[in-house]
Design a protein around this motif. Structure first.
Motif, short mmCIF file in Angstrom:
data_model
loop_
_atom_site.label_atom_id
_atom_site.label_comp_id
_atom_site.label_asym_id
_atom_site.label_seq_id
_atom_site.Cartn_x
_atom_site.Cartn_y
_atom_site.Cartn_z
N ARG A 122 105.01 104.50 -13.54
CA ARG A 122 104.69 103.73 -12.33
C ARG A 122 103.43 102.93 -12.51
NH1 ARG A 122 105.78 108.15 -7.60
NH2 ARG A 122 108.02 108.32 -7.89
N LYS A 123 102.43 103.53 -13.15
CA LYS A 123 101.17 102.83 -13.39
C LYS A 123 101.40 101.63 -14.29
CE LYS A 123 96.62 103.38 -15.31
NZ LYS A 123 95.96 103.96 -16.44
N GLN A 124 102.20 101.80 -15.33
CA GLN A 124 102.49 100.68 -16.23
C GLN A 124 103.21 99.57 -15.50
OE1 GLN A 124 104.68 102.36 -19.47
NE2 GLN A 124 102.85 103.06 -20.55
N ILE A 125 104.16 99.91 -14.64
CA ILE A 125 104.90 98.88 -13.89
C ILE A 125 103.98 98.16 -12.93
CG2 ILE A 125 106.70 98.57 -12.14
CD1 ILE A 125 108.24 100.85 -13.57
N LEU A 126 103.11 98.90 -12.24
CA LEU A 126 102.17 98.26 -11.31
C LEU A 126 101.19 97.34 -12.05
CD1 LEU A 126 101.31 101.07 -8.76
CD2 LEU A 126 102.50 98.93 -8.32
#
Length: 129
Positions: A113-117
């Motif tokens: 999720r952090k990478q996508i954000l």
């Protein structure tokens, strides 16, 4: 079986430490977990987890039976003491492995999720994760 459980717990601990800190192996671990979560992977993981949970409940029930007999009879013979220690060790290792598996799954999803954000916020910036 205890040696297998120790290997599982230590492997899961190593994977969690790899996910927690930035290092060269983190990218490969994330890619491996991504591949495991595709196709039949989640179904296999849930069935293995359910099987381990049933065996864990069986070990706890057997340990409670030995303890109940000790309360009724007054004393435990040495064989039952060894069985009780073995069952408690197996139950604790199975519980630890289930907990670590859930923790590893959650860490992986938070990192993804952090990478996508970060890609949505800064599409031109490259990340070394």
């Amino acid at each position: 079986m205890i040696y297998l459980l120790f290997k599982i717990v230590f492997t899961e601990m190593a994977l969690i430490l790899t996910l927690l800190f930035r290092n060269p192996l983190r990218k490969f671990v994330i890619m491996g977990l991504d591949r495991l979560k595709r196709g039949r992977g989640p179904l296999v993981a849930k069935s293995v987890g359910a099987t381990v949970l049933v065996v864990l409940c069986s070990a706890v029930y057997s340990a409670m039976e030995i303890q109940r007999r000790a309360r009724e009879g007054g004393a435990i013979n040495p064989t039952e003491e060894v069985l009780m220690a073995n069952l408690l060790l197996q139950a604790s290792l199975m519980g630890f492995s289930l907990f670590l598996a859930v923790m590893m799954d959650r860490l992986h999803s938070y990192i993804k999720r952090k990478q996508i954000l970060e890609e949505v916020i800064n599409p031109n910036k490259q990340h070394n994760q």
